[in-house]
Every structure is written in structure tokens, then in C-alpha cells.
Design a protein around this motif. Structure first.
Motif, PDB file in Angstrom:
ATOM      1  N   LEU A 118       0.850  -1.192   0.000  1.00 46.20           N
ATOM      2  CA  LEU A 118       0.000   0.000   0.000  1.00 46.20           C
ATOM      3  C   LEU A 118       0.884   1.240   0.000  1.00 46.20           C
ATOM      4  O   LEU A 118       2.063   1.175   0.365  1.00 46.20           O
ATOM      5  N   PRO A 119       0.336   2.404  -0.382  1.00 45.00           N
ATOM      6  CA  PRO A 119       1.135   3.626  -0.431  1.00 45.00           C
ATOM      7  C   PRO A 119       1.693   4.085   0.927  1.00 45.00           C
ATOM      8  O   PRO A 119       2.669   4.822   0.984  1.00 45.00           O
ATOM      9  N   LYS A 120       1.069   3.653   2.010  1.00 47.79           N
ATOM     10  CA  LYS A 120       1.505   4.012   3.375  1.00 47.79           C
ATOM     11  C   LYS A 120       1.441   5.524   3.628  1.00 47.79           C
ATOM     12  O   LYS A 120       2.273   6.077   4.320  1.00 47.79           O
ATOM     13  N   THR A 121       0.438   6.164   3.059  1.00 44.08           N
ATOM     14  CA  THR A 121       0.279   7.605   3.236  1.00 44.08           C
ATOM     15  C   THR A 121      -0.685   7.961   4.358  1.00 44.08           C
ATOM     16  O   THR A 121      -0.716   9.112   4.791  1.00 44.08           O
ATOM     17  N   ASN A 122      -1.500   6.974   4.772  1.00 46.20           N
ATOM     18  CA  ASN A 122      -2.542   7.218   5.779  1.00 46.20           C
ATOM     19  C   ASN A 122      -3.391   8.430   5.410  1.00 46.20           C
ATOM     20  O   ASN A 122      -3.759   9.238   6.257  1.00 46.20           O
ATOM     21  N   CYS A 123      -3.710   8.560   4.131  1.00 50.26           N
ATOM     22  CA  CYS A 123      -4.421   9.733   3.616  1.00 50.26           C
ATOM     23  C   CYS A 123      -5.904   9.747   4.004  1.00 50.26           C
ATOM     24  O   CYS A 123      -6.531  10.801   3.975  1.00 50.26           O
ATOM     25  N   GLY A 124      -6.460   8.590   4.286  1.00 47.53           N
ATOM     26  CA  GLY A 124      -7.865   8.522   4.671  1.00 47.53           C
ATOM     27  C   GLY A 124      -8.844   8.551   3.515  1.00 47.53           C
ATOM     28  O   GLY A 124     -10.062   8.514   3.729  1.00 47.53           O
ATOM     29  N   MET A 125      -8.360   8.609   2.273  1.00 51.45           N
ATOM     30  CA  MET A 125      -9.257   8.679   1.115  1.00 51.45           C
ATOM     31  C   MET A 125     -10.117   7.420   0.967  1.00 51.45           C
ATOM     32  O   MET A 125     -11.167   7.448   0.338  1.00 51.45           O
ATOM     33  N   CYS A 126      -9.684   6.331   1.577  1.00 54.63           N
ATOM     34  CA  CYS A 126     -10.423   5.072   1.514  1.00 54.63           C
ATOM     35  C   CYS A 126     -11.509   4.995   2.577  1.00 54.63           C
ATOM     36  O   CYS A 126     -12.320   4.069   2.585  1.00 54.63           O
ATOM     37  N   GLY A 127     -11.495   5.943   3.499  1.00 60.61           N
ATOM     38  CA  GLY A 127     -12.458   5.934   4.589  1.00 60.61           C
ATOM     39  C   GLY A 127     -11.896   5.360   5.877  1.00 60.61           C
ATOM     40  O   GLY A 127     -12.575   5.354   6.902  1.00 60.61           O
ATOM     41  N   MET A 132      -2.894   0.510   7.496  1.00 61.51           N
ATOM     42  CA  MET A 132      -2.963  -0.796   8.155  1.00 61.51           C
ATOM     43  C   MET A 132      -4.415  -1.191   8.415  1.00 61.51           C
ATOM     44  O   MET A 132      -4.797  -2.342   8.214  1.00 61.51           O
ATOM     45  N   ALA A 133      -5.235  -0.227   8.828  1.00 60.36           N
ATOM     46  CA  ALA A 133      -6.655  -0.509   9.039  1.00 60.36           C
ATOM     47  C   ALA A 133      -7.303  -0.924   7.710  1.00 60.36           C
ATOM     48  O   ALA A 133      -8.120  -1.849   7.665  1.00 60.36           O
ATOM     49  N   PHE A 134      -6.926  -0.258   6.637  1.00 58.81           N
ATOM     50  CA  PHE A 134      -7.429  -0.623   5.308  1.00 58.81           C
ATOM     51  C   PHE A 134      -7.022  -2.052   4.962  1.00 58.81           C
ATOM     52  O   PHE A 134      -7.829  -2.838   4.450  1.00 58.81           O
ATOM     53  N   ALA A 135      -5.765  -2.413   5.236  1.00 54.67           N
ATOM     54  CA  ALA A 135      -5.261  -3.762   4.937  1.00 54.67           C
ATOM     55  C   ALA A 135      -6.086  -4.826   5.654  1.00 54.67           C
ATOM     56  O   ALA A 135      -6.470  -5.838   5.055  1.00 54.67           O
ATOM     57  N   VAL A 136      -6.368  -4.593   6.928  1.00 55.98           N
ATOM     58  CA  VAL A 136      -7.157  -5.550   7.707  1.00 55.98           C
ATOM     59  C   VAL A 136      -8.558  -5.690   7.118  1.00 55.98           C
ATOM     60  O   VAL A 136      -9.052  -6.801   6.900  1.00 55.98           O
ATOM     61  N   LYS A 137      -9.186  -4.565   6.821  1.00 58.96           N
ATOM     62  CA  LYS A 137     -10.555  -4.607   6.291  1.00 58.96           C
ATOM     63  C   LYS A 137     -10.600  -5.197   4.876  1.00 58.96           C
ATOM     64  O   LYS A 137     -11.563  -5.865   4.514  1.00 58.96           O
ATOM     65  N   LEU A 138      -9.559  -4.967   4.100  1.00 52.83           N
ATOM     66  CA  LEU A 138      -9.498  -5.547   2.758  1.00 52.83           C
ATOM     67  C   LEU A 138      -9.476  -7.072   2.850  1.00 52.83           C
ATOM     68  O   LEU A 138     -10.225  -7.759   2.150  1.00 52.83           O
ATOM     69  N   LEU A 139      -8.651  -7.604   3.730  1.00 52.81           N
ATOM     70  CA  LEU A 139      -8.570  -9.063   3.887  1.00 52.81           C
ATOM     71  C   LEU A 139      -9.859  -9.658   4.445  1.00 52.81           C
ATOM     72  O   LEU A 139     -10.190 -10.800   4.154  1.00 52.81           O
ATOM     73  N   CYS A 148      -8.706   2.361  -2.246  1.00 49.13           N
ATOM     74  CA  CYS A 148      -7.403   3.013  -2.056  1.00 49.13           C
ATOM     75  C   CYS A 148      -7.114   3.849  -3.302  1.00 49.13           C
ATOM     76  O   CYS A 148      -6.550   3.365  -4.282  1.00 49.13           O
ATOM     77  N   LYS A 149      -7.553   5.096  -3.267  1.00 48.43           N
ATOM     78  CA  LYS A 149      -7.441   5.981  -4.439  1.00 48.43           C
ATOM     79  C   LYS A 149      -6.000   6.170  -4.913  1.00 48.43           C
ATOM     80  O   LYS A 149      -5.732   6.073  -6.111  1.00 48.43           O
ATOM     81  N   PRO A 150      -5.030   6.450  -4.015  1.00 45.66           N
ATOM     82  CA  PRO A 150      -3.657   6.632  -4.498  1.00 45.66           C
ATOM     83  C   PRO A 150      -3.131   5.407  -5.250  1.00 45.66           C
ATOM     84  O   PRO A 150      -2.435   5.541  -6.258  1.00 45.66           O
ATOM     85  N   LEU A 151      -3.485   4.227  -4.797  1.00 41.31           N
ATOM     86  CA  LEU A 151      -3.009   2.995  -5.417  1.00 41.31           C
ATOM     87  C   LEU A 151      -3.469   2.889  -6.868  1.00 41.31           C
ATOM     88  O   LEU A 151      -2.755   2.378  -7.722  1.00 41.31           O
ATOM     89  N   PHE A 152      -4.663   3.414  -7.149  1.00 39.41           N
ATOM     90  CA  PHE A 152      -5.220   3.299  -8.495  1.00 39.41           C
ATOM     91  C   PHE A 152      -5.097   4.580  -9.320  1.00 39.41           C
ATOM     92  O   PHE A 152      -5.207   4.535 -10.538  1.00 39.41           O
ATOM     93  N   GLU A 153      -4.886   5.711  -8.679  1.00 39.59           N
ATOM     94  CA  GLU A 153      -4.863   6.976  -9.425  1.00 39.59           C
ATOM     95  C   GLU A 153      -3.472   7.570  -9.605  1.00 39.59           C
ATOM     96  O   GLU A 153      -3.285   8.420 -10.451  1.00 39.59           O
ATOM     97  N   ASN A 154      -2.504   7.145  -8.809  1.00 39.32           N
ATOM     98  CA  ASN A 154      -1.155   7.704  -8.891  1.00 39.32           C
ATOM     99  C   ASN A 154      -0.240   6.680  -9.569  1.00 39.32           C
ATOM    100  O   ASN A 154      -0.043   5.577  -9.057  1.00 39.32           O
ATOM    101  N   GLU A 155       0.317   7.067 -10.726  1.00 39.48           N
ATOM    102  CA  GLU A 155       1.142   6.147 -11.508  1.00 39.48           C
ATOM    103  C   GLU A 155       2.341   5.611 -10.741  1.00 39.48           C
ATOM    104  O   GLU A 155       2.824   4.517 -11.021  1.00 39.48           O
ATOM    105  N   LYS A 156       2.834   6.373  -9.760  1.00 42.59           N
ATOM    106  CA  LYS A 156       4.025   5.905  -9.036  1.00 42.59           C
ATOM    107  C   LYS A 156       3.732   4.658  -8.204  1.00 42.59           C
ATOM    108  O   LYS A 156       4.642   3.972  -7.778  1.00 42.59           O
ATOM    109  N   TYR A 157       2.451   4.336  -7.994  1.00 42.69           N
ATOM    110  CA  TYR A 157       2.080   3.145  -7.230  1.00 42.69           C
ATOM    111  C   TYR A 157       1.650   1.973  -8.116  1.00 42.69           C
ATOM    112  O   TYR A 157       1.144   0.974  -7.619  1.00 42.69           O
TER     113      TYR A 157
END
Length: 177
Positions: A118-127, A132-139, A148-157
């Protein structure tokens, strides 16, 4: 067996992403082959087997095409394609003794495994408050990976995204992409 395409791996540009093709009756052999590859995941509906081999993620399609990530060089790619071809032949020869009624064991993916990609930005865009909380809920199936908007919208990821998706698919998670 042949190499169809070599390109830089998005997750590690020093390595290769490879598309190859192997010979065999893959639509018929897939269920048996899955039982001979450790930690393999078989998506019968979509027609592929995916598994991890070290850091590499390998996907075998029922048309004989094989996609591989994190490959050192062309020789390694050819070696892996040859192994797949041989394993498919073995699976077909042993099909009478392979029990398809037993469910496949799932590869275990931990929240830390997901967090690493994950981007590890803790940006909160995912809610969620943290990655880490996102990772747990994803699983747990409580959030969609596309949240996870940065993962899909930012080419660097892009490399992280592809590796994460490959890892989750190899572990048997059914993602809607």
C-alpha cells in the motif's frame, strides 16, 4: 514453450515481466495441475491458476499463456516455463490418483503482507484512518481494493498495485477490478 514478451517489471525495473506460452491441454489439466503446485489458486470461472514462487507471481492461463513477474532474466523465464510444462505433463499422467474433491488450501496473506504494497500515506481517502486498518478490512472483505485511491490513481504506485493484486489473486481472493 516460447517467450512471447519481455518487459521491465513494474514492481522492480531491474527485473522482468514475462509473457510466455507452454504446450499442453491446459483446459483439461488445470484442476489436476492446481493440486501439484504448492499454494496455487485456481479460478475455474476465469480459467487461470496463480501462485507465488519466491517473490515471483506466476499465472497460468488455460490457453497456455503464462504471465510472470520479478523474473531475473530470459534463462530464468525459460526454466520456469519448462517446469510448468513438465508439471502439467505429470499432472495429466497422475490424474487418476489426484483427488479433486478435496478443497485447495488457501495461501495465507497477513495484513502486514498487504500493508507492504500500500502507499503508506494514511491519507484517509479510503475511509479508514490508516493504511494498516485498510489492509485488515481488505482481507476481511469489508472494503474494496479500489477504495485506495492513491493505489489506483497515482502512476508511481502502479508496481505496488500490480504486485498486491497478484498476491491477493494468488491467495484465492476474488477481486472485482
Amino acid at each position: 514453450m516460447e517467450i512471447k514478451e519481455l518487459s521491465p517489471c513494474i514492481a522492480d525495473p531491474k527485473k522482468l515481466r514475462v509473457i510466455g506460452r507452454v504446450d499442453g491441454n491446459f483446459p483439461a489439466v488445470m484442476p489436476y495441475l492446481t493440486r501439484l503446485i504448492p499454494n496455487a489458486s485456481y479460478n475455474e470461472k476465469r480459467g487461470w491458476i496463480s501462485f507465488k514462487k519466491g517473490q515471483r507471481i506466476i499465472t497460468i492461463h488455460e490457453d497456455g499463456f503464462v504471465a510472470m513477474t520479478q523474473i531475473k532474466d530470459e534463462d530464468e523465464a525459460k526454466r520456469i516455463l519448462n517446469e510448468i510444462e513438465q508439471k502439467a505433463k505429470e499432472a495429466w499422467m497422475r490424474k487418476a490418483e489426484i483427488d479433486l474433491s478435496k478443497p485447495l488450501e488457501k495461501t495465507v496473506v497477513s495484513p502486514f503482507d498487504v500493508y507492504n504494497y500500500l502507499p503508506k500515506t494514511n491519507c484517509g481517502m479510503c475511509g479508514e484512518q490508516t493504511c494498516m486498518a485498510f489492509a485488515v478490512k481488505l482481507l476481511n472483505g469489508e472494503v474494496d481494493i479500489k477504495a485506495c485511491k492513491p493505489l489506483f490513481e497515482n502512476e508511481k504506485y502502479t508496481g505496488l498495485r500490480e504486485t498486491l493484486i497478484g498476491m491477493l489473486v494468488a491467495a484465492g481472493y476474488d477481486l472485482e477490478l
